[in-house]
Design a protein around this motif. Structure first.
Motif, PDB file in Angstrom:
ATOM      1  N   ASP A 199     -16.890  29.594 -28.864  1.00 29.18           N
ATOM      2  CA  ASP A 199     -15.670  29.884 -29.620  1.00 29.18           C
ATOM      3  C   ASP A 199     -14.724  28.695 -29.534  1.00 29.18           C
ATOM      4  OD1 ASP A 199     -13.677  31.399 -31.002  1.00 29.18           O
ATOM      5  OD2 ASP A 199     -12.708  31.780 -29.073  1.00 29.18           O
ATOM      6  N   ARG A 202     -22.639  27.538 -36.412  1.00 35.72           N
ATOM      7  CA  ARG A 202     -21.430  26.839 -36.861  1.00 35.72           C
ATOM      8  C   ARG A 202     -21.685  25.343 -37.027  1.00 35.72           C
ATOM      9  NH1 ARG A 202     -16.362  30.120 -34.105  1.00 35.72           N
ATOM     10  NH2 ARG A 202     -16.714  31.950 -35.394  1.00 35.72           N
ATOM     11  N   ASP A 211     -13.749  25.338 -32.502  1.00 32.11           N
ATOM     12  CA  ASP A 211     -12.436  24.974 -33.054  1.00 32.11           C
ATOM     13  C   ASP A 211     -12.229  23.458 -32.951  1.00 32.11           C
ATOM     14  OD1 ASP A 211     -11.876  27.671 -33.601  1.00 32.11           O
ATOM     15  OD2 ASP A 211      -9.784  27.476 -32.974  1.00 32.11           O
TER      16      ASP A 211
HETATM   17 MN    MN Z   1     -12.603  31.393 -32.705  1.00 36.08          MN
END
Ligand code: MN
Ligand code: IPM
Length: 349
Positions: free
Chosen positions: A245, A105, A249
């Motif tokens: 996770d 990411r 964000d």
């Molecule tokens: Mn997520």
């Protein structure tokens, strides 16, 4: 090198089918001009497909997906489906069964995109989060007992074995070697002492094999603070599944919001078909209003091209996005954005 790439496409729910076509159209232009081809096959898997048919993801379909070179997703998730069904039955099933053990990411601020962090410029935000994607709390190991009583107990454990930790850290070191040679392991060694005894030991062991890579360690709470206060200190952040996770964000918000954040669920050993998707969900609140930002999907397409070895086309797509964000107002309609992106891809490729 085989340049006829077979791609399974899942547009999904909500804004998924609004953002996928433009990404595919840009990829198609790049392919025809770049001497490669994308052989697409669409699949209906989604929350709405589940509501219609009762199927989330059959083993048969999953086995079919194994034969593709990559999977491209829009977004899946439907407000009418109980939480957990699509997440576990589709997304996590793919991650586990295809052994997509890295969730890559990138957090990159493009020039022209408004950054919510005061005084920060593109020079401050250019790092990549390597999120472990096969273990941790996501394995679902646990259970509950005495349900409904005041003695009810629920357990869900963070689980890692040596091999999972090692392959994730190795990926992070290899990535750092191609970048600014810096890894920050993010964990919680002051509380999760068993878990981080393992992670930190493997980190040191492997680190010795990558003497040029600078190693740092941060507790996850401190990492949240630094991602806001001083993101320029990061190059490659490596972290376990749930922390990754949450951190990504925050990362997405700092690079201009969910509409800008892409991801690749990778099997670096290529023993399973890797999957590319925007980090955003199906966003039912804005679906059907021509409001979705397609950039995260286009950026996911760029990551897919890189994984397929189409580096020249990936670079063109990066220029397309750079040019697009420089002179486009945030919040233009999806259809206007699509037209602009397609035109830019035509003129730059
Ligand atoms: Mn997520
Ligand atoms: C993500 C999502 C998923 C996750 C959900 C939908 C299972 O939040 O890709 O970040 O928690 O990994």
């Amino acid at each position: 090198m085989n340049r006829n790439h077979k791609i399974a496409v899942v547009a999904g729910d909500g804004i998924g089918p609004e953002v996928v076509p433009v990404a595919l159209e840009c990829l198609d232009i790049l392919a025809s001009r770049g001497g490669f081809s994308l052989n697409l096959k669409e699949y209906p898997q989604s929350g709405s497909h589940y509501l219609k048919t009762g199927e989330v993801l059959s083993d048969e379909t999953l086995n079919e997906w194994r034969k593709f070179d990559a999977l491209f997703f829009g977004a899946v998730g439907h407000p009418g489906v109980k939480p957990g069904i699509i997440e576990k039955g589709l997304l996590l099933k793919m991650r586990f069964d295809l052994d997509l053990y890295i969730n890559l990411r990138p957090v990159k601020l493009y020039a022209g995109v408004e950054c919510p962090l005061k005084g920060k410029t593109p020079a401050d935000l250019d790092y990549v989060v390597v999120r472990e994607n096969s273990g941790g709390l996501y394995t679902g190991i646990g259970g509950s007992t005495m349900k409904g009583s005041k003695d009810e107990v629920a357990v869900q454990s963070m689980v890692y074995n040596y091999r999972q930790v090692e392959r994730c850290l190795r990926y992070a070191f290899e990535l750092a070697m191609k970048r600014r040679k810096k890894v920050a392991l993010v964990g919680k060694s002051n509380v999760l002492t068993h878990m981080y005894e393992l992670w930190l030991r493997v980190y040191e062991e492997l680190g010795a094999l990558y003497p040029e890579v600078k190693r740092e360690y941060y507790h996850v709470d401190a990492a949240c603070m630094f991602m806001i206060r001083n993101p320029a200190m990061f190059d490659v952040i490596c972290t376990e599944n749930m922390f990754g996770d949450i951190l990504t964000d925050i990362g997405a918000e700092t690079q201009g919001g969910m509409g800008m954040a892409a991801s690749g669920n990778l099997n670096p050993d290529r023993t399973g078909c890797s999957m590319f998707e925007p980090i955003h969900g199906s966003a039912p609140d804005i679906a059907g209003q021509d409001k979705a930002n397609p950039i995260a999907a286009v950026l996911s397409g760029k990551m897919m091209l890189e994984f397929l070895g189409e580096h020249a086309a990936a670079n063109v797509l990066d220029q397309v996005i750079s040019r697009y964000v420089l002179d486009t107002q945030l919040g233009i309609s999806t259809s206007a954005a699509c037209k602009k992106l397609v035109d830019l891809t035509k003129s730059l490729s």
